[in-house]
Design a protein around this motif. Structure first.
Motif, PDB file in Angstrom:
ATOM      1  N   VAL B  17      -4.797  10.436 -63.330  1.00  0.00           N
ATOM      2  CA  VAL B  17      -5.928  11.066 -62.666  1.00  0.00           C
ATOM      3  C   VAL B  17      -7.246  10.207 -62.742  1.00  0.00           C
ATOM      4  CG1 VAL B  17      -7.562  13.013 -62.613  1.00  0.00           C
ATOM      5  CG2 VAL B  17      -5.151  13.137 -62.581  1.00  0.00           C
ATOM      6  N   ALA B  18      -7.990   9.705 -61.982  1.00  0.00           N
ATOM      7  CA  ALA B  18      -9.341   8.808 -62.184  1.00  0.00           C
ATOM      8  C   ALA B  18     -10.212   9.856 -62.990  1.00  0.00           C
ATOM      9  CB  ALA B  18      -9.871   8.576 -60.951  1.00  0.00           C
ATOM     10  N   SER B  19     -11.168   8.946 -63.871  1.00  0.00           N
ATOM     11  CA  SER B  19     -12.226   9.482 -64.695  1.00  0.00           C
ATOM     12  C   SER B  19     -13.149   8.562 -64.963  1.00  0.00           C
ATOM     13  CB  SER B  19     -11.555  10.294 -65.769  1.00  0.00           C
ATOM     14  OG  SER B  19     -10.877   9.000 -66.620  1.00  0.00           O
ATOM     15  N   GLY B  20     -14.209   9.142 -65.339  1.00  0.00           N
ATOM     16  CA  GLY B  20     -15.387   8.165 -65.901  1.00  0.00           C
ATOM     17  C   GLY B  20     -16.598   8.215 -64.692  1.00  0.00           C
TER      18      GLY B  20
END
Lengths: 320, 275
Positions: B17-20
């Motif tokens: 899962v993408a984060s940031g």
């Protein structure tokens, strides 16, 4: 995960992508295969919103690409190595791309090291070789540590070491649960890199199957037999399960029996064999057969081979 | 949906899962600033604007001969304006080229596909480019004009002409000149976006700035003469040289109209076309 639903792109009267449906699953490498002009690049451009679909839609992780708040973190994309200003250094290109999403300069350094561009990072991109341009494109795709990676012909122009590096990289990233879509027109490369294949031909999906299934369907077990007594040998195998084709005066191609069985029967009948060779279609041949009718730019020649068309139909049926 | 994923994925690997950090206008402005400063054409263009302005101020002030006449105190500010802003007449051509190149360079190299992939909504890219170009060009314009004033001041003083920078009659026109210069850059950015080509964009921008007033002058019709103050470069120079019949703010509004039309056309086409 990438989901396309009756995705269509028309340029004037020409249909580049014709109502394709497919799903690219996370956790594995999906190969996007097809001859030049099959619609691979157009499809990839539609996924990231560069081209607007004429009809249908495509979503990334459940949303249209442009609806995401952090697009570079959802999808990293290498469309072609030339999507970079030639007057700017590699470092500044990556820094400018990173700045849009407030990605720190430390991550820029990371992807430069990861792609082996340290020595040329401060040089202007205009002087880069094709291979260095590819590495820079891959570095840009990795900037946002994206959940989905779309790479159009990533090994184009890379040396063998670079090809292997890309292969290991995408397999590693897929192992982390990311979605990887990789295009190529080289079946041999796909066979060792991808887990799953989507084959496009003239804008349509002509196969969507695990690599192993495609190989199984493609592998045709035949035995080539050379003997001066071809008619006599052929007469030994009348059954419906065995097919014998005589291609030259002394050459037979037998499907449905192993080389050992043929050899034994010939020995019992006292027929001398000059050659007995098991042959299996290579993956490359399978792909050629699969896409035979869907190649847009053909070099001429065997376009009207009915046997080949028959094989294609069989193969397409078996991998659907 | 989760069940289908689990059944088709080869191993029980959890989906990444993408984060940031996300896309933001501040980030976009920084990105466009990095883009602008990291190509040579920007450095050359801005340096040329400053150097030409200073040289022209030096040339004009030192070759001015009054034959012993005294310049009235009320006219002295107007003389200083002319000397300080003479370089802008040439500078506008250079920033017009720069404005076009800042986007056409992306189209010719393919960079625009990277830019629009990072910002798929597209219009924020145009907005950020316009803001950064406007601010940078305004600063360069101000440096050129004030620099020209400083170069010319001692020479002009020797000829009995002087005006203080704090005098609004001098200060406001100099600010207008820098404003006009930066608006020309933004106007050209719009043209470059519409035409997507360096050659076409530069030809169109220089055509509007240079050729349009000249060609219209050749037409003897009265309504054409009435149109002259509304031409981009006429309205622009009128805003600081006090040569026209309108108030400076009216001239600036006309220039803003040109910029608005150019940017609106650019926005519509940028949004609609395939990149």
């Amino acid at each position: 995960m990438i989901q396309a639903q009756s995705l269509t792109k028309r340029y004037g009267r020409k249909t580049a992508v014709d109502a394709v449906d497919f799903t690219v699953q996370p956790g594995r490498v999906t190969g996007f295969l097809g001859p030049n002009g099959a619609g691979k690049s157009t499809t990839m451009r539609m996924i990231v919103g560069l081209d607007r679909p004429s009809h249908g839609s495509v979503t990334v992780n459940g949303k249209m690409y442009r609806e995401h708040k952090a697009p570079l973190r959802e999808v990293g994309v290498l469309l072609d190595a030339k999507a970079i200003h030639t007057g700017r250094s590699a470092y500044n290109h990556l820094l400018a791309m990173a700045a849009t999403h407030s990605i720190p300069a430390s991550r820029v350094k990371e992807v430069i090291e990861l792609t082996g561009l340290e020595s040329v990072a401060r040089k202007r991109v205009g002087g880069f070789s094709l291979g260095m341009g590819q590495r820079l494109g891959i570095a840009a795709a990795l900037l946002g540590d994206p959940a989905t990676l779309i790479l159009d012909e990533p090994v184009n122009g890379l040396d063998p070491e670079g090809v292997q590096w890309v292969r290991n990289l995408v397999r590693h990233l897929a192992g982390e649960g990311r979605t990887i879509l990789l295009s190529s027109h080289l079946m041999s490369e796909m066979a060792v890199t991808a887990d799953h294949l989507i084959v496009l031909g003239r804008g349509r999906v002509i196969a969507d199957a695990p690599v192993a299934d495609l190989i199984g369907a493609a592998t045709r077990k035949a035995v080539r037999v050379r003997t001066p007594y071809a008619p006599e040998l052929a007469a030994l195998f009348p059954g419906p399960d065995v097919s014998v084709t005589r291609s030259e005066n002394d050459l037979l191609e037998i499907v449905g029996l192993s080389a050992a069985e043929i050899g034994n029967q010939a020995a019992r009948a006292g027929i001398a064999l000059h050659e007995l060779t098991p042959i299996s279609a290579s993956l490359e041949e399978a792909y050629m057969a699969l896409t035979q009718n869907d190649v847009e730019y053909r070099t001429g020649g065997s376009a009207d081979d009915p046997a080949a068309e028959h094989r294609t139909a069989d193969l397409q049926e078996s991998v659907r | 949906m989760t069940t289908t994923v689990a059944s088709t994925a080869p191993a029980a690997t959890p989906t990444f899962v993408a984060s940031g950090s996300a896309l933001s206008l501040a980030g976009l402005l920084r990105s466009e600033w990095i883009k602008l400063r990291s190509v040579r054409s920007t450095i050359w263009s801005y340096a040329t604007v400053i150097v030409i302005s200073l040289l022209l101020a030096l040339l004009m002030s030192s070759t001015l001969t009054l034959d012993g006449r005294q310049v009235a105190a009320s006219d002295q500010a107007s003389w200083m304006i002319q000397v300080s802003t003479f370089g802008i007449i040439f500078g506008q051509l250079i920033v017009a080229v720069l404005g076009v190149l800042s986007i056409s360079g992306e189209y010719s190299t393919g960079m625009v596909r990277s830019s629009l992939t990072a910002v798929p909504r597209r219009l924020p890219v145009l907005a950020a480019k316009a803001i950064v170009l406007f601010v940078c060009t305004y600063i360069i314009g101000l440096v050129s004009i004030v620099g020209s004033y400083l170069v010319a001041t001692p020479i002009m003083a020797g000829k009995g002409i002087s005006a203080s920078l704090t005098d609004p009659d001098l200060f406001l026109p100099l600010m207008s000149a820098a404003l006009y210069l930066s608006l020309v850059a933004v106007f050209s950015l719009g043209l470059g976006t519409i035409l997507r080509s360096s050659a076409g964009g530069i030809a169109a921008a220089l055509g509007v700035i240079l050729l349009l007033p000249t060609v219209l002058q050749l037409i003897p019709a009265e309504w054409v003469a009435d149109m002259m103050p509304y031409i981009l470069s006429n309205a622009g120079t009128d805003s600081f040289a006090m040569t026209g019949t309108m108030e400076p703010w009216q001239n600036i509004l006309i220039v803003l109209g040109w910029v608005a039309v150019s940017l609106a056309g650019a926005a519509v086409l940028l949004k609609r076309r395939d990149a």
